[in-house]
Write a protein that holds these residues in place. Structure first.
Motif, PDB file in Angstrom:
ATOM      1  N   VAL A 189     -43.040  32.319 -17.759  1.00 43.71           N
ATOM      2  CA  VAL A 189     -41.873  31.335 -17.359  1.00 43.71           C
ATOM      3  C   VAL A 189     -42.453  29.803 -17.399  1.00 43.71           C
ATOM      4  CG1 VAL A 189     -40.013  30.558 -15.939  1.00 43.71           C
ATOM      5  CG2 VAL A 189     -40.597  33.038 -16.219  1.00 43.71           C
ATOM      6  N   ARG A 190     -41.720  28.966 -18.035  1.00 42.80           N
ATOM      7  CA  ARG A 190     -42.287  27.514 -18.342  1.00 42.80           C
ATOM      8  C   ARG A 190     -41.006  26.750 -17.864  1.00 42.80           C
ATOM      9  NH1 ARG A 190     -47.150  26.332 -20.087  1.00 42.80           N
ATOM     10  NH2 ARG A 190     -46.954  24.289 -19.186  1.00 42.80           N
ATOM     11  N   VAL A 191     -41.127  25.766 -17.013  1.00 44.22           N
ATOM     12  CA  VAL A 191     -40.167  25.024 -16.724  1.00 44.22           C
ATOM     13  C   VAL A 191     -40.281  23.416 -16.929  1.00 44.22           C
ATOM     14  CG1 VAL A 191     -38.610  24.169 -14.468  1.00 44.22           C
ATOM     15  CG2 VAL A 191     -39.353  26.447 -14.632  1.00 44.22           C
ATOM     16  N   PHE A 192     -39.424  22.822 -17.621  1.00 42.41           N
ATOM     17  CA  PHE A 192     -39.718  21.351 -18.074  1.00 42.41           C
ATOM     18  C   PHE A 192     -38.499  20.645 -17.474  1.00 42.41           C
ATOM     19  CE2 PHE A 192     -41.624  24.169 -21.325  1.00 42.41           C
ATOM     20  CZ  PHE A 192     -42.959  23.565 -21.601  1.00 42.41           C
ATOM     21  N   ILE A 193     -38.859  19.587 -16.979  1.00 33.23           N
ATOM     22  CA  ILE A 193     -38.063  18.545 -16.366  1.00 33.23           C
ATOM     23  C   ILE A 193     -38.028  17.209 -17.176  1.00 33.23           C
ATOM     24  CG2 ILE A 193     -37.122  17.152 -14.118  1.00 33.23           C
ATOM     25  CD1 ILE A 193     -38.557  19.435 -12.631  1.00 33.23           C
ATOM     26  N   SER A 194     -37.205  16.845 -17.650  1.00 33.86           N
ATOM     27  CA  SER A 194     -37.154  15.656 -18.791  1.00 33.86           C
ATOM     28  C   SER A 194     -37.652  14.524 -18.212  1.00 33.86           C
ATOM     29  CB  SER A 194     -35.654  15.547 -19.372  1.00 33.86           C
ATOM     30  OG  SER A 194     -34.999  16.611 -19.895  1.00 33.86           O
ATOM     31  N   LEU A 195     -37.135  14.054 -17.144  1.00 33.60           N
ATOM     32  CA  LEU A 195     -37.798  12.439 -16.723  1.00 33.60           C
ATOM     33  C   LEU A 195     -39.086  12.540 -16.262  1.00 33.60           C
ATOM     34  CD1 LEU A 195     -34.830  10.600 -15.347  1.00 33.60           C
ATOM     35  CD2 LEU A 195     -35.659  10.656 -17.712  1.00 33.60           C
ATOM     36  N   PHE A 196     -39.418  14.155 -15.786  1.00 32.57           N
ATOM     37  CA  PHE A 196     -40.774  14.083 -14.961  1.00 32.57           C
ATOM     38  C   PHE A 196     -42.021  14.419 -16.070  1.00 32.57           C
ATOM     39  CE2 PHE A 196     -43.882  16.977 -13.130  1.00 32.57           C
ATOM     40  CZ  PHE A 196     -44.347  16.397 -12.148  1.00 32.57           C
ATOM     41  N   HIS A 197     -41.565  15.266 -16.858  1.00 32.84           N
ATOM     42  CA  HIS A 197     -42.426  15.824 -18.065  1.00 32.84           C
ATOM     43  C   HIS A 197     -42.860  14.888 -19.199  1.00 32.84           C
ATOM     44  CE1 HIS A 197     -42.196  19.595 -15.928  1.00 32.84           C
ATOM     45  NE2 HIS A 197     -43.443  19.694 -16.032  1.00 32.84           N
ATOM     46  N   PHE A 198     -41.429  13.984 -19.686  1.00 33.81           N
ATOM     47  CA  PHE A 198     -41.442  13.289 -20.778  1.00 33.81           C
ATOM     48  C   PHE A 198     -40.768  11.833 -20.489  1.00 33.81           C
ATOM     49  CE2 PHE A 198     -40.139  17.926 -21.659  1.00 33.81           C
ATOM     50  CZ  PHE A 198     -41.300  18.175 -22.126  1.00 33.81           C
ATOM     51  N   LEU A 253     -39.394  32.845 -21.034  1.00 31.71           N
ATOM     52  CA  LEU A 253     -38.352  32.198 -20.472  1.00 31.71           C
ATOM     53  C   LEU A 253     -38.835  30.675 -20.492  1.00 31.71           C
ATOM     54  CD1 LEU A 253     -35.462  31.985 -19.519  1.00 31.71           C
ATOM     55  CD2 LEU A 253     -36.475  32.291 -17.321  1.00 31.71           C
ATOM     56  N   PHE A 254     -37.998  29.592 -21.249  1.00 37.48           N
ATOM     57  CA  PHE A 254     -38.488  28.506 -21.217  1.00 37.48           C
ATOM     58  C   PHE A 254     -37.014  27.467 -20.426  1.00 37.48           C
ATOM     59  CE2 PHE A 254     -40.778  30.148 -24.648  1.00 37.48           C
ATOM     60  CZ  PHE A 254     -42.187  29.650 -24.295  1.00 37.48           C
ATOM     61  N   ILE A 255     -37.309  26.881 -19.512  1.00 40.74           N
ATOM     62  CA  ILE A 255     -36.074  26.250 -18.860  1.00 40.74           C
ATOM     63  C   ILE A 255     -36.192  24.599 -18.883  1.00 40.74           C
ATOM     64  CG2 ILE A 255     -34.909  25.871 -16.670  1.00 40.74           C
ATOM     65  CD1 ILE A 255     -35.933  28.623 -15.841  1.00 40.74           C
ATOM     66  N   PHE A 256     -35.231  24.100 -19.490  1.00 41.12           N
ATOM     67  CA  PHE A 256     -35.350  22.669 -19.853  1.00 41.12           C
ATOM     68  C   PHE A 256     -34.352  21.828 -18.836  1.00 41.12           C
ATOM     69  CE2 PHE A 256     -37.068  24.069 -23.566  1.00 41.12           C
ATOM     70  CZ  PHE A 256     -38.208  23.439 -23.835  1.00 41.12           C
ATOM     71  N   ASP A 257     -34.690  21.467 -17.686  1.00 38.77           N
ATOM     72  CA  ASP A 257     -33.724  20.657 -16.803  1.00 38.77           C
ATOM     73  C   ASP A 257     -33.536  19.471 -17.287  1.00 38.77           C
ATOM     74  OD1 ASP A 257     -32.079  20.544 -14.779  1.00 38.77           O
ATOM     75  OD2 ASP A 257     -33.751  20.438 -13.266  1.00 38.77           O
ATOM     76  N   GLU A 258     -32.195  18.978 -16.866  1.00 38.34           N
ATOM     77  CA  GLU A 258     -31.783  17.332 -17.184  1.00 38.34           C
ATOM     78  C   GLU A 258     -31.952  17.296 -18.824  1.00 38.34           C
ATOM     79  OE1 GLU A 258     -34.423  14.829 -15.081  1.00 38.34           O
ATOM     80  OE2 GLU A 258     -33.423  15.258 -13.147  1.00 38.34           O
ATOM     81  N   ALA A 259     -31.478  18.239 -19.465  1.00 35.95           N
ATOM     82  CA  ALA A 259     -31.524  18.515 -20.943  1.00 35.95           C
ATOM     83  C   ALA A 259     -30.917  17.383 -21.786  1.00 35.95           C
ATOM     84  CB  ALA A 259     -31.069  19.815 -21.390  1.00 35.95           C
ATOM     85  N   GLU A 260     -29.852  16.525 -20.928  1.00 38.52           N
ATOM     86  CA  GLU A 260     -29.164  15.731 -21.600  1.00 38.52           C
ATOM     87  C   GLU A 260     -30.077  14.424 -21.944  1.00 38.52           C
ATOM     88  OE1 GLU A 260     -28.615  14.976 -17.246  1.00 38.52           O
ATOM     89  OE2 GLU A 260     -28.395  16.456 -18.748  1.00 38.52           O
ATOM     90  N   LYS A 261     -31.305  14.352 -20.907  1.00 41.28           N
ATOM     91  CA  LYS A 261     -32.175  13.060 -21.097  1.00 41.28           C
ATOM     92  C   LYS A 261     -33.291  13.374 -22.204  1.00 41.28           C
ATOM     93  CE  LYS A 261     -30.925  12.062 -16.500  1.00 41.28           C
ATOM     94  NZ  LYS A 261     -30.925  12.274 -15.004  1.00 41.28           N
ATOM     95  N   LEU A 262     -33.210  14.605 -22.485  1.00 40.62           N
ATOM     96  CA  LEU A 262     -34.485  15.150 -23.426  1.00 40.62           C
ATOM     97  C   LEU A 262     -34.226  14.200 -24.987  1.00 40.62           C
ATOM     98  CD1 LEU A 262     -34.725  18.840 -23.502  1.00 40.62           C
ATOM     99  CD2 LEU A 262     -36.596  17.136 -22.950  1.00 40.62           C
ATOM    100  N   HIS A 263     -35.362  13.463 -25.321  1.00 43.58           N
ATOM    101  CA  HIS A 263     -35.209  12.846 -26.516  1.00 43.58           C
ATOM    102  C   HIS A 263     -34.955  13.767 -27.726  1.00 43.58           C
ATOM    103  CE1 HIS A 263     -36.396  10.012 -29.792  1.00 43.58           C
ATOM    104  NE2 HIS A 263     -36.298   8.870 -28.977  1.00 43.58           N
ATOM    105  N   PHE A 264     -34.098  13.214 -28.557  1.00 41.17           N
ATOM    106  CA  PHE A 264     -33.747  14.340 -29.720  1.00 41.17           C
ATOM    107  C   PHE A 264     -34.643  14.554 -30.725  1.00 41.17           C
ATOM    108  CE2 PHE A 264     -33.883   9.948 -31.901  1.00 41.17           C
ATOM    109  CZ  PHE A 264     -34.066  10.317 -33.202  1.00 41.17           C
ATOM    110  N   ARG A 265     -35.879  13.748 -30.537  1.00 43.07           N
ATOM    111  CA  ARG A 265     -37.093  14.078 -31.351  1.00 43.07           C
ATOM    112  C   ARG A 265     -38.083  15.392 -30.767  1.00 43.07           C
ATOM    113  NH1 ARG A 265     -40.515   9.016 -31.970  1.00 43.07           N
ATOM    114  NH2 ARG A 265     -41.998  10.141 -32.844  1.00 43.07           N
ATOM    115  N   LEU A 266     -37.902  15.512 -29.479  1.00 47.36           N
ATOM    116  CA  LEU A 266     -38.178  16.602 -28.609  1.00 47.36           C
ATOM    117  C   LEU A 266     -37.536  17.820 -29.013  1.00 47.36           C
ATOM    118  CD1 LEU A 266     -39.160  15.343 -25.088  1.00 47.36           C
ATOM    119  CD2 LEU A 266     -40.810  16.077 -26.869  1.00 47.36           C
TER     120      LEU A 266
END
Length: 405
Positions: A203-212, A240-253
């Motif tokens: 399992v990997r968790v990515f938080i938009s403003l924290f990781h990117f 399992l990949f979880i992307f939190d705050e996905a609305e803040k992910l850059h479209f290039r990501l």
């Protein structure tokens, strides 16, 4: 190693010793000469157990010990999925070790015998549990006011896991206001699909403003993200990949990870067809709330809201808002998201149920008056109806601290 496994493993160790006695030598190392064959000359001074013969025996016993360790690592990896890294490391060092064919046959029989007692993992990987029954029970008992999310998530995940060969990874996009249960369900999925929950190496968790956080480093983020996903999938097929705050992910990501979610074409890409991607977003929350409010004003129960109607409204909002990563990426255009999962706004009685769960989780007694007091601390909107909790159930567990002695 559990106490219950110890006697069984000791028995297997005994079987392993018997196996060693009849399965040959060191595989690709060739058949070793016995210690008595190594010296053909006259007996050394000091008698039969002279220094030379002593060293030969010592060397032979060392080889047998090393071989026993290799057999045990192979068996432990095959049966319990333990020590697999060590076994792989030994194999990668070169042609020095390989299990003889006869030995492999014996170990197949031995591992099958062991698994016949129910000691092995049904999924074939002890890190993965896939407890759909438990997931459904917890969703029904602990997720409040979300009839659509419960239905869609169980149906989507169960169907995906039961598919013998899915064509692509499962991609779920959770939408709704903060505090409505998106993160709660993501944690629940991790705990019911994996033995170690969010701590699992699968399992990997990515938080938009924290990781990117910085757009100027986007090229570096893209490379790191693709590398981490690829390595995780190779380590664990059902990742399992979880992307939190996905609305803040850059479209290039989003476009960078698109190949992991698309149909597998076997053209040099990592096979991620068994993976699950979760995107958690506040996008669409206003549309979901407006639909729910319209049903309430019309005197209709929120349970009458259909997935077909709400998903259509949700897609329209996501496509219209060109500033968000979803609209600018190719996820929507190429239909890579399998299910949009709406989380409805929570009403007063839902907040009371969250408060009840928080009391029970701490083993604390509660009264209806206490639940009303916790719910009364929340802010409800719109101004006229005061129907929905603006924070959902977020901070409810902290608010019961006021009731501690």
């Amino acid at each position: 190693m559990g106490q219950g496994r110890l006697p069984t493993r000791l028995g297997l160790a005994c079987c392993l010793l018997l196996l060693l006695g009849g399965s040959g030598g060191l595989g690709s190392r060739g058949t070793p000469r016995g210690p008595w064959e190594e010296e053909q000359g006259p007996v050394a001074e000091g008698g039969l157990w002279g220094r030379a013969r002593y060293e030969a025996v010592k060397k032979h016993l060392g080889a047998v010990g090393a071989l026993s360790k290799q057999y045990w690592q192979y068996l432990a990896c095959k049966v319990w999925q333990e020590g697999c890294k060590e076994e792989e490391e030994e194999s990668s060092r070169g042609p020095g070790w390989s299990l003889p064919v006869v030995g492999q046959d014996y170990l197949e029989i031995l591992s099958a015998w062991y698994c016949s007692f129910g000691k092995c993992c049904k999924t074939g990987d002890c890190r993965i549990v896939n407890n759909i029954t438990g997931l459904e029970a917890d969703l029904n008992g602990q997720l409040h006011g979300q009839h659509l999310a419960k239905e869609v998530i169980v149906r989507a995940v169960q169907g995906f896991l039961q598919s013998p060969q899915p064509q692509k990874a499962l991609v779920l996009s959770f939408h709704g206001w903060s505090g409505t249960g998106k993160n709660f369900v993501a944690r629940m999925l991790a705990s019911h699909l994996y033995r170690d929950g969010l701590k699992s190496e699968c399992v990997r968790v990515f938080i938009s403003l924290f990781h990117f956080p910085h757009h100027k480093y986007m090229d570096s983020y893209k490379a790191q993200l693709k590398k981490q996903i690829s390595e995780t999938v190779q380590l664990c097929k059902q990742s399992l990949f979880i992307f939190d705050e996905a609305e803040k992910l850059h479209f290039r990501l989003l476009d960078a990870i698109k190949p992991f979610m698309a149909r597998y074409d076997n053209k040099g890409q990592v096979d991620s067809r068994r993976s699950i991607f979760l995107f958690l977003s506040n996008l669409g929350g206003n549309t979901i709330n407006e639909v729910t409010l319209d049903f309430w004003r019309a005197g209709r129960a929120r349970e009458e809201i259909s997935m077909e109607f709400l998903e259509q409204q949700l897609r329209l909002e996501l496509l219209e808002r060109a500033e968000n990563g979803y609209a600018r990426s190719h996820l929507l255009e190429e239909n890579l998201i399998d299910f949009f999962v709406p989380f409805l706004p929570l009403e007063y009685h839902h907040v009371k149920l969250c408060a009840r769960d928080a009391f029970l989780a701490r083993g604390l007694p509660y009264t209806e008056a206490a639940l009303d007091e916790v719910a009364g601390m929340m802010v409800f909107v719109p101004k006229e109806e005061k129907l929905f909790s603006a924070q959902g159930c977020k901070s409810v567990s902290q608010r019961i601290n006021y009731f501690l002695p």
